[in-house]
Motif scaffolding. Structure first.
Motif, mmCIF file in Angstrom:
data_model
loop_
_atom_site.group_PDB
_atom_site.id
_atom_site.type_symbol
_atom_site.label_atom_id
_atom_site.label_comp_id
_atom_site.label_asym_id
_atom_site.label_seq_id
_atom_site.Cartn_x
_atom_site.Cartn_y
_atom_site.Cartn_z
ATOM 1 N N LYS A 1 43.015 38.464 40.091
ATOM 2 C CA LYS A 1 42.426 39.606 39.604
ATOM 3 C C LYS A 1 41.163 39.698 40.199
ATOM 4 N N ILE A 2 40.760 40.921 40.714
ATOM 5 C CA ILE A 2 39.633 41.151 41.306
ATOM 6 C C ILE A 2 38.596 42.146 40.107
ATOM 7 N N TYR B 1 49.896 46.149 42.342
ATOM 8 C CA TYR B 1 50.096 45.143 41.254
ATOM 9 C C TYR B 1 51.453 44.743 41.409
ATOM 10 N N ILE C 1 48.034 42.050 42.717
ATOM 11 C CA ILE C 1 46.701 42.289 42.707
ATOM 12 C C ILE C 1 46.294 43.312 41.640
#
Length: 99
Positions: A2-3, A54, A59
């Motif tokens: 996760k960003i 994703y 991500i």
């Protein structure tokens, strides 16, 4: 992975999405002729890229929602500024408000 993105990064991504949409529309005759809005084109491309990131690399961007409501209010308030008064007058009262 996760960003988490802060509001400044959100704004930078939004600007990049708009410029990307504008660039794509300037190169596509079909999109220009059918009056597809810049945010729609840029947003769809961003959604596709995000889905690929994703799905393949796991991500997940996390967007800060602090500016969501104020920017939505500004957006919907400015939609009316693009209204053509001559066209609105041509439609008249009865065309929109009849029982």
């Amino acid at each position: 992975m996760k960003i988490d993105l802060d509001p400044v990064q959100n704004l930078a991504i939004a600007i990049l999405v708009l410029y990307t949409g504008s660039f794509v529309i300037s190169r596509s005759r079909f999109l220009r002729e059918h009056n597809i809005p810049v945010p729609v084109v840029g947003g769809l491309l961003f959604a596709a890229i995000t889905a690929v990131l994703y799905g393949s690399l796991d991500i997940r961007p996390g967007f800060d929602m602090a500016l969501k409501e104020p920017t939505m209010l500004v957006f919907f308030a400015t939609i009316g500024l693009g209204a053509d008064l001559k066209l609105l007058k041509q439609g008249g009262r009865d065309s929109c408000c009849s029982p």
